[in-house]
Design a protein around this motif. Sequence first.
Motif, PDB file in Angstrom:
ATOM      1  N   LYS A 125     -17.221  80.747  32.482  1.00  0.00           N
ATOM      2  CA  LYS A 125     -16.671  80.251  33.745  1.00  0.00           C
ATOM      3  C   LYS A 125     -15.153  80.077  33.694  1.00  0.00           C
ATOM      4  O   LYS A 125     -14.526  79.802  34.723  1.00  0.00           O
ATOM      5  CB  LYS A 125     -17.310  78.895  34.083  1.00  0.00           C
ATOM      6  N   ASP A 128     -12.795  81.586  36.354  1.00  0.00           N
ATOM      7  CA  ASP A 128     -12.928  81.021  37.703  1.00  0.00           C
ATOM      8  C   ASP A 128     -12.094  79.760  37.871  1.00  0.00           C
ATOM      9  O   ASP A 128     -11.650  79.437  38.976  1.00  0.00           O
ATOM     10  CB  ASP A 128     -14.396  80.695  38.005  1.00  0.00           C
ATOM     11  N   TYR A 129     -11.905  79.033  36.774  1.00  0.00           N
ATOM     12  CA  TYR A 129     -11.190  77.762  36.852  1.00  0.00           C
ATOM     13  C   TYR A 129      -9.733  77.860  36.416  1.00  0.00           C
ATOM     14  O   TYR A 129      -8.994  76.888  36.501  1.00  0.00           O
ATOM     15  CB  TYR A 129     -11.895  76.720  35.970  1.00  0.00           C
ATOM     16  N   PRO A 132      -7.789  78.292  40.321  1.00  0.00           N
ATOM     17  CA  PRO A 132      -8.813  78.328  41.368  1.00  0.00           C
ATOM     18  C   PRO A 132      -8.265  78.284  42.790  1.00  0.00           C
ATOM     19  O   PRO A 132      -8.982  78.605  43.728  1.00  0.00           O
ATOM     20  CB  PRO A 132      -9.651  77.079  41.076  1.00  0.00           C
TER      21      PRO A 132
END
Length: 842
Positions: A125, A128-129, A132
């Motif tokens: 993940k 994605d962070y 963002p």
Amino acid sequence: MIKPIFCLTTALLCFFSVFAHTITGTVTDEKGRPLPYASVQVKGDNRGTTTNSQGRYLLEVNASGSVVIVCQYVGYARQEKTVSIEKGGEVNFQLQPIQAVMKEVVVKSGGEDPAYAIIRSAIKKRPDYQNPLDSFTCEAYIKTLVKTRKLPNRVLGQKIKDADKKEMGVDSAGKGIIYLSESLTKIAYKKPEQLKMEVISGRESGGNGYGFNFPTFINFYDNNVTVLTSTLAPRGFISPIADGALKYYRYKYLGSFWEEGKEITQIKVIPRRKYEPLFSGTINITEGEWRIHSLDLMLTKQSQLEMLDTLQVKQIHAPVTNGVWRTKDQSLYYTFNILGIDAVGNFLNVYNKYDTRPQFAKKYFNKILVAYDTAVNKKSAGYWDSIRPVQLEPDEIKDYAVKDSIYKQQQDSAYSTAYRDSLRRRQGRITVGSLVWEGFTRSNYHPQHPFYFTWAGPLKHFYYNSVEGYVVNLQASFTKVWKPQGKTLSFIPHVRYGFGNKHVNSWASLNYYRYPKGAAGGEGRAIDSWELRGGKRVSQFNPQNPIGELLNSAYTLLEHRNYMKIYENYFGELRYTKRFDSDVRVTGSILYENRMPLNNLNEYSYFKKDRVFSPNYPYEQLSSQFTKHQAVVANVEVQYKPGQRYIQYPKQKVAIGSKYPTFSLAYSKGIDNVLGSDVNFDKWRFAAWDKVNFKIMGAFSYRISVGGFLNNNKVNIQDYQHFNGNQTLFASEYLNSFQLAPYYANSTTASFFAEAHVEHHFNGLLTNKIPFFKKLNWHLVAGANAFRVNASNHYTEVFAGIENIFKVLRVDVVNGYWNGSNGTVGVRLGFGGLIGGSMKVQ
């Protein structure tokens, strides 16, 4: 008229009193000990505050009725309290360690620790962070503090006087605050890579500086993490959730706890190997979302940390909008002990007022990366009390009060004369030692129009060569500064006397520099400058001075080698340099020289007297000494670095670099039949250079150039294209010379030549696997230098070495190939590493 204004003011005060309230309190652990830099905020509001080192906080609340106050601290369970605004009073928090509420986890024999599955999910993940938000703005409050715990009696042989300790703000034992600053900066970001910071306010204790006001962005969603500055670790540090983190870290599941309906897993981060750029500590990950909730990570010398002994990073992340979390509080604690100076410090960043849907004006993002408000350092103490999210400590309050009071007195016109008199007295008496060795500087300390006189100790400029015998150089400088007008004028006379040939050479330069108004006196870079020089001097045939006089003196007296080749000349030169806002720099000059040959005086040296000095001219190119002649040469050079970013200070703009290399184009014209000139040539040169940091893989530096003579009808040896050689044990400038090549054997007037210098600084890569080297933090360096004129005039050398020896030294083994012949091997000692890399070889 006054009565309506009074009534309106009273009404406004009553209105805001309904909504503006202050909540104070203390945050402690389960044993009642204060928790420094804990996060405190109103639930549902991304504005908040942070406790000071004594656990005290002050929170401004713009609401009425009841609110929920949230308190967080890394490693402790979050706590919420509902508070009635109208009742006021203290709201204290006593937090419990997370371990007290974590469930037990059993890891079966031979099975993988549950932490690895969580880390894999967080790594997946991570992109994605990483960034963002398409755009956002926020405010960052930054407080910087440095305290000494101990000071030595002497630093590098210089005694620390009691008066110096008092000026620093420390007691007789050397304890106290030596630096304290605060700042408030607005940060604006827009994808893909547009960033702008506006420094709204800044202050430094005891001065009118702007404070440390660049927010320390430490993004652990990046694969490679920069902490503070790349100087502390040029390779950066590998994030615990980097793509390849599993190869570098081991993880241990410590348990989980619940917060706002979310399960948070606490994981211990353990480096697999010592002396790698790795963190240790704990990181908390949210279950299901796999984002960072908070962290407490440490760096030490075994993490390849430079300068500092330890550096601890604490972060608390919080939601700023649905599904998007950002760093809310960040604190960095560090310790260092250098040259007996034992100190600690911290950088505290508090991020507030996030706006995730900002509207930017057209062309808001430009080449200005950091812009300072014109009144950045003119805010009152009341202003700081109103915006500060962290209460000051008692010693910080005292530091501001005492040092600011002293500074104000020093600037006060009624006191300035007495203060300047005290500064002049502190300059001390001129001693025999300062007159003949150390040198000295004297100033009138005028606040607007200071004058400086500097004397260079002649024994530091006492040399020997085969032509002049023992040589003494006398040099002084007279500088006048007009700060309001942004102007500086310097006059620098020189006198050189050769005791052997009894020649006196004297020349002087007159320099005029123009700065942005109010920024003269060495503050920033000059907008433009004029330099007028003239007289009689001694020069090397290569104007780049490939060997220093001190080094040549040592080789002449001890080794009976006279590498430096010199001639006398009467000369006059006018030079002008202009810097444009685009950071294009243009330099033009016109030079006249009446060149006169010099011959060796004798064969004297201390040792190896059976040797014979070589002729005092480039004998590789000339069969005999050159004849006296005149030369008028015009030069122009344009230097440009595209993509520059800038810091816009209130009075000036300063370039801070770009991702592109620097380019230079130079042209020289030998002008015939002017003032008796005997030269006629046209020479050009194009060059590009840069340093590229590949982080974990090291840093790569290069310099390449091409050039040649368009016309070489009448060229004297002084105007040849010279390749900087080096025949001594001590390294010459690494990216602009050849460590084993002779000084003049390859000089040329050819129509084309090419030159290249490359080197790679591994910065701990590979050596961190070698037991002896990894503890000393010595680094590998390797590269090559080459030039080519034609098939019968070309040279290549390759080298490998160790740098960062005691942070200063570098040793290389070099193998040189001249015209394709078998290699010659040599060793070169020089400067390289954390400190040595910024030192210039003379």
